[in-house]
Structures are given as C-alpha cells and as structure tokens.
Design an enzyme around this catalytic site. Structure first.
Site, PDB file in Angstrom:
ATOM      1  N   TYR A  28       0.831  -1.206   0.000  1.00 43.67           N
ATOM      2  CA  TYR A  28       0.000   0.000   0.000  1.00 43.67           C
ATOM      3  C   TYR A  28       0.868   1.259   0.000  1.00 43.67           C
ATOM      4  CZ  TYR A  28      -3.306   3.548   1.549  1.00 43.67           C
ATOM      5  OH  TYR A  28      -4.059   4.688   1.634  1.00 43.67           O
ATOM      6  N   LYS A  55       1.231   4.260  -2.806  1.00 41.90           N
ATOM      7  CA  LYS A  55       0.871   5.664  -2.540  1.00 41.90           C
ATOM      8  C   LYS A  55       2.056   6.596  -2.758  1.00 41.90           C
ATOM      9  CE  LYS A  55      -3.448   5.115  -1.880  1.00 41.90           C
ATOM     10  NZ  LYS A  55      -4.447   5.769  -2.745  1.00 41.90           N
TER      11      LYS A  55
END
Ligand SMILES: NC(=O)c1ccc[n+]([C@@H]2O[C@H](COP(=O)([O-])OP(=O)(O)OC[C@H]3O[C@@H](n4cnc5c(N)ncnc54)[C@H](O)[C@@H]3O)[C@@H](O)[C@H]2O)c1
Length: 248
Positions: free
Chosen positions: A155, A159
C-alpha cells in the site's frame, strides 16, 4: 459555487472519502460521475436530493475497457470532463504485517488498482481535457507514503508512486492547460478504515497537532481548492491534510 457548469468524475465514490468528494463537488455546482466497482446509486440519490446532477457507472479502474467506456458515457451524458479525482484504492482489506508475508497476488492487485488505475483513468480523460485546453486531475495519495509507515509495504509503495505519478504527469501535460495535483490524507474514518476497528486511528490521532479523528468531510475543502480556479497556478503539488502529523 465554485464549479458551476463543470463535470467531475470521482473514482471509488460509492462510499467513504470518494462519496464525500462527490457530494461536495455537486454542492459546488459540478455534475458528478460516481465511478466504482460497487453500486454508486446511493451517492447519486444523495446528490439528486440536493438538486444536483449525478450518474453512477460500474467501473473497475484497473481495466482499460471500463475506464474508456466510463469516459465515453460521461461525454454522452454531460458533454465534457473538467475534473478527474483518482480516489479508488485498495487498503483496508490488505494484509498488514511483515513484507515477506504479503501474497504476491495481493502485491500485484494493489499496484493494479492503486497505480494502473490512475494511469488508465488519466489516459482516458486526457484527450477531452486537452481539446478543452483545461482540466484538473487530483490523485489521492496517503500520509503513509511520507511517513514510511511499516507493515503495509504494498500500500505505502503504491501511494508513494501516486506522488511521483502526479509530479511527472504535471510536467508532461501542463502545456495542454491540464493541472495534476495530489492530496495525502491522514487516517480518516471511512467505511474502509472502520473495518480495522473503531479505535484504529488512535495512534495517529495522538501524533497530530489537532488531536481528533478525521472524517471524510475534513478532506473536501482541499479537493474543491484543487478542482477549482482558486488553484489555477498550482500543478505537481501535494497537499497534506492530516491535522499536522507530518510536515511535507
Ligand atoms: N481512509 C483513510 O484512512 C485513508 C488515508 C489515506 C488515503 N486514503 C485513500 O483514500 C482513498 C479512499 O479511501 P477510503 O478510505 O474512502 O476507502 P473505502 O475502502 O472506504 O472506499 C474505497 C472505494 O473505492 C472503490 N474501489 C476499490 N477498488 C476499485 C476499483 N478497482 N475500481 C473502482 N473502484 C474501486 C471501493 O468499492 C470503495 O467504494 C483510497 O485511495 C485510500 O487509499 C484513505
């Protein structure tokens, strides 16, 4: 109203932060496309009940045919595209823990939704924004990319990629009058986040200057600023909205 007559596509707007974005864009006068793998009719009804215009489309942002069809339907219904909010993302259901335990398929899926989705949606709207000579693309990153938050490596990596994507695309397409900016939210009480538990944001709240939980509506002011002419000389930038947990 700052966006009267404008048309916005918000991905992942069936719930959570994306829904708050969609509703606020409509309050500012924009017609809104709710693009989600889930049914976005509740968001549409909420917007219509306030006198706004909205259209729900089933879209998987990681599939080129879906993103192209969504843009075509947007043009058919509303005639133009002024704002794209790349908000859809996987995070709450992802494996947390040591990076060696991340299943390979989950790593690939995360990159596919959180990064390929940005690429495909931006690529699909680009010809229309280019012809119009203006447009605003807003990409939703995360404070975790700036903090280097451990135990969620797929994740956090995705990002971080959102930030680099934003900067490079801003330079590449700026001469067409298209602005590309990002928002890095701190942990926010969306449906997804609440899957982690009622107190999942307690540690982050303690690290903030403003010691309270964030809700999706705390992010909508920054969104409207980036979507509207108020930020007309800004591109390639990242706004951190996290109650003062990291300084960017
Ligand atoms: N909530 C937080 O704490 C937080 C913090 C920082 C950044 N973010 C980012 O904000 C964005 C929204 O997060 P949220 O908290 O509202 O999440 P959420 O899980 O509540 O909502 C995400 C939405 O995206 C949709 N979606 C997922 N995969 C999709 C796909 N392939 N195609 C289209 N739609 C898809 C889901 O159906 C859902 O409606 C995400 O990009 C997330 O990474 C969230």
């Amino acid at each position: 109203m700052k966006l009267q007559g404008k048309v916005a596509i918000v991905t992942g707007a069936a719930r959570g932060i994306g829904r708050a974005f969609a509703e606020r864009l409509a309050e500012e006068g924009a017609s809104v496309v709710v693009a989600d793998v889930l049914d976005g009719q509740d968001t549409v009804k909420a917007i219509e009940s306030q006198g706004g215009q909205a259209l729900a489309l089933r879209v998987d942002v990681s599939k080129a045919e879906d993103t192209e069809a969504a843009v075509k339907s947007t043009i058919e219904r509303f005639g133009r595209i002024d704002v794209l909010v790349n908000n859809a993302g996987l995070f709450a259901n992802l494996t947390r823990g040591s990076f060696v335990d991340i299943p390979l398929a989950e790593w690939d899926l995360t990159m596919s939704v959180n990064l390929r989705g940005l690429f495909l949606c931006s690529r699909a709207v680009y010809p229309y924004m280019k012809d119009q000579g203006e447009g605003s693309i807003i990409n939703i990153s995360s404070g975790t990319a700036l903090k280097g938050t451990p135990n969620l490596l797929h994740y956090v990596t995705s990002k971080g990629g959102v930030i680099s994507f934003t900067r490079a695309l801003a330079k590449e397409i700026g001469e067409s009058g298209i602005r590309v900016n990002g928002i890095a939210p701190g942990i926010t009480r969306s449906e997804g986040m609440l899957n982690w538990g009622e107190n999942a944001d307690a540690g982050t709240v303690a690290s903030r200057v403003f010691k309270r939980s964030m809700v999706p509506d705390d992010l909508t002011g920054a969104l409207i600023f980036l979507a509207s002419d108020d930020s007309r000389m800004m591109t390639g930038q990242l706004l951190v909205v996290d109650g003062g947990a990291v300084f960017h």
